[in-house]
Design a protein around this motif. Structure first.
Motif, mmCIF file in Angstrom:
data_model
loop_
_atom_site.group_PDB
_atom_site.id
_atom_site.type_symbol
_atom_site.label_atom_id
_atom_site.label_comp_id
_atom_site.label_asym_id
_atom_site.label_seq_id
_atom_site.Cartn_x
_atom_site.Cartn_y
_atom_site.Cartn_z
ATOM 1 N N LYS A 118 0.932 -1.345 -0.029
ATOM 2 C CA LYS A 118 -0.217 -0.636 0.166
ATOM 3 C C LYS A 118 1.077 1.044 -0.153
ATOM 4 O O LYS A 118 0.825 2.053 -0.772
ATOM 5 C CB LYS A 118 -0.658 0.323 1.151
ATOM 6 N N GLY A 119 2.005 1.265 1.080
ATOM 7 C CA GLY A 119 3.370 2.285 0.648
ATOM 8 C C GLY A 119 3.065 2.741 -0.851
ATOM 9 O O GLY A 119 3.432 3.665 -0.942
ATOM 10 N N ALA A 120 4.158 1.404 -0.890
ATOM 11 C CA ALA A 120 4.298 1.485 -2.512
ATOM 12 C C ALA A 120 3.745 2.075 -3.859
ATOM 13 O O ALA A 120 3.811 3.370 -3.954
ATOM 14 C CB ALA A 120 4.648 -0.255 -3.478
ATOM 15 N N VAL A 121 1.979 2.261 -3.243
ATOM 16 C CA VAL A 121 1.175 2.960 -3.914
ATOM 17 C C VAL A 121 0.999 4.238 -4.073
ATOM 18 O O VAL A 121 0.550 5.145 -4.988
ATOM 19 C CB VAL A 121 -0.415 1.866 -4.279
ATOM 20 N N ASP A 122 0.839 4.249 -2.557
ATOM 21 C CA ASP A 122 0.413 5.750 -2.280
ATOM 22 C C ASP A 122 1.930 6.832 -3.454
ATOM 23 O O ASP A 122 1.244 7.646 -3.037
ATOM 24 C CB ASP A 122 0.517 5.765 -0.831
ATOM 25 N N VAL A 123 3.143 6.166 -2.202
ATOM 26 C CA VAL A 123 4.407 7.050 -2.188
ATOM 27 C C VAL A 123 4.493 7.107 -4.397
ATOM 28 O O VAL A 123 4.732 7.924 -5.392
ATOM 29 C CB VAL A 123 5.775 6.643 -1.975
ATOM 30 N N VAL A 124 3.707 6.449 -5.174
ATOM 31 C CA VAL A 124 4.689 6.911 -6.692
ATOM 32 C C VAL A 124 3.131 7.163 -7.455
ATOM 33 O O VAL A 124 3.216 8.735 -7.820
ATOM 34 C CB VAL A 124 3.887 5.636 -7.300
ATOM 35 N N ARG A 125 1.737 6.810 -6.346
ATOM 36 C CA ARG A 125 0.824 8.385 -6.643
ATOM 37 C C ARG A 125 0.938 9.304 -6.862
ATOM 38 O O ARG A 125 1.064 10.491 -7.519
ATOM 39 C CB ARG A 125 -0.564 7.631 -5.757
ATOM 40 N N ALA A 126 1.909 9.537 -5.130
ATOM 41 C CA ALA A 126 2.266 11.285 -4.885
ATOM 42 C C ALA A 126 3.491 11.947 -5.964
ATOM 43 O O ALA A 126 4.332 12.736 -5.624
ATOM 44 C CB ALA A 126 3.058 11.064 -3.367
#
Ligand code: PMP
Length: 318
Positions: free
Chosen positions: A87-95
Motif C-alpha cells: 500500500k505504501g508503494a502505491v501511495d508513494v508512486v501516486r504522490a
C-alpha cells in the motif's frame, strides 16, 4: 550506477516513511545511524511501468515479500506487513508526480537520539522503513538493451551464503558488488560476473545471468550464492510458457565463453544481452535471437501488453 547521469534524474515528490508520506528533502538520517556504520540495511528495487492501462508496479508483492524475508533473516522486527508495504508503494508512486519510476523500499537499523546506541549489537537500534522513488532510465545504458554489453569475470568472489546470506538483499552485500563493479569499470567493462566460492558462475554485481546453449536456457541455481531474482523467476516462467527448456544448474566459467547467447536479468537492467566476456565474443557478438524473443515477451508483460504466465497477476495498478 551504470551510465545514468545523476543530474538528469527526476525524483519523486514524496518519500514513504514508517507509514506516512514526507517530502523528499526531509528523508534524512543522523551520521551515527547504525546502518551507516555497520551496513545493517535491507532493501528492494522495483519498477513501475506506464502502459496503455496507466501506471502499474511489476510483481510488487513478490518484491515486498523478499524485503520482509530479508528483514527476518537479519532479525529485524517489522511493524509493517507485506500488504502495508504494498500500500505504501502505491501511495508513494501516486504522490510522486512520475508516470514510470523505480522504487527503493529500504529498512534499516536507525538511531534513537533519546537513547543512543553505537555498538555493533543491533538490538537497541530502532527499525526504520522508507520507500523512495525516482525515474531511473536504463541501468546499463539504453543502447545496451539492443547492442549488448561487454563484461568480464571478476577477480572478486561472490559472497558466500554462510558469511552474508545471498538470499537477503542486504546493503552490506553490495560492498562485494561494488568491488566487482569498480574493477569492471576501471578495466573498461560495463559489468563484472562473480564466480561463487566453488568457482562456478554466480551472477553480476546487480543482475542474474542466463546462458542459451543449443536452444535451451541455463541459469545458476540458488545454491550458487545468487540473489533469487524476481526478473530471473519471471523469465524462467515466460520462457517455459514459450516452450523453452530451462535448467537451473551450476555453470563453469568456460561455459560462458562458448554459450550461443548470454544475458543479464534484473529490475534495473531488465533483460540486457551480453556481447562479450573477457573480450571473447559471445555468439556473433550481437543480441541473440532467443534473447530478443524473451526480452520482447518480458517487457510486454511488464507493460501490461501481454498476460503473465498461467493467468498470474503480476501488475498492481497505481
Ligand atoms: N542479483 C543482484 C546482486 C541484484 O542486486 C539484483 C537486483 N535486485 C538481481 C540479482 C536481480 O534481482 P531482481 O530481478 O529481483 O531485480
Amino acid at each position: 550506477m551504470g551510465s545514468t547521469d545523476v543530474s538528469t534524474l527526476r525524483i519523486g515528490q514524496k518519500v514513504w516513511k514508517n507509514g506516512g508520506l514526507i517530502d523528499w528533502s526531509d528523508a534524512r538520517v543522523h551520521v551515527m545511524t547504525h546502518a551507516i556504520n555497520y551496513g545493517s540495511s535491507v532493501f528492494e528495487g522495483i519498477r513501475a511501468y506506464h502502459g496503455k492501462n496507466g501506471t502499474n508496479i511489476f510483481r510488487l508483492r513478490e518484491h515486498m515479500l523478499r524485503l520482509v524475508h530479508s528483514a527476518k533473516i537479519y532479525r529485524m522486527p517489522l511493524t509493517f506487513t507485506v500488504d502495508d508495504f504494498c500500500k505504501g508503494a502505491v501511495d508513494v508512486v501516486r504522490a510522486s508526480g512520475l508516470e514510470s519510476c523505480y522504487l527503493r523500499p529500504l529498512v534499516f537499523r536507525g538511531l534513537d537520539e533519546q537513547k543512543p546506541a553505537f555498538g555493533v549489537n543491533p538490538f537497541p537500534n530502532p527499525i526504520e522503513s522508507y520507500i523512495a522513488v525516482w525515474d531511473w532510465g536504463k541501468y546499463l545504458g539504453a543502447e545496451a538493451l539492443e547492442a549488448g554489453v561487454d563484461v568480464c569475470v571478476s577477480s572478486w568472489t561472490r559472497i558466500t551464503s554462510n558469511s552474508l546470506p545471498a538470499m537477503a538483499k542486504a546493503g552490506a552485500n553490495y560492498m562485494n558488488s561494488q568491488l566487482i563493479k569498480m574493477e569492471a569499470i576501471l578495466n573498461g567493462f560495463a559489468e563484472g560476473i562473480a564466480l561463487d566460492d566453488r568457482g562456478y558462475v554466480s551472477e553480476g554485481s546487480g543482475e542474474n545471468i542466463f546462458a542459451v546453449i543449443n536452444g535451451a536456457l541455463f541459469t545458476p541455481p540458488l545454491g550458487a550464492s545468487i540473489l533469487p531474482g524476481i526478473t530471473r523467476d519471471s523469465v524462467i516462467q515466460i520462457a517455459r510458457e514459450l516452450g523453452y527448456v530451462v535448467h537451473e544448474t551450476s555453470l563453469q566459467r568456460s561455459a560462458l565463453y562458448v554459450a550461443d547467447e548470454l544475458f543479464f536479468t534484473g529490475t534495473a537492467a531488465e533483460i540486457t544481452p551480453i556481447r562479450s566476456v573477457d573480450r571473447i565474443e559471445i555468439g556473433n557478438g550481437k543480441r541473440g535471437e532467443i534473447t530478443r524473443i524473451l526480452q520482447e515477451a518480458t517487457l510486454a508483460v511488464m507493460h501490461g501488453e501481454r498476460p503473465a504466465p498461467e493467468g498470474a497477476n503480476w501488475l498492481t495498478k497505481v
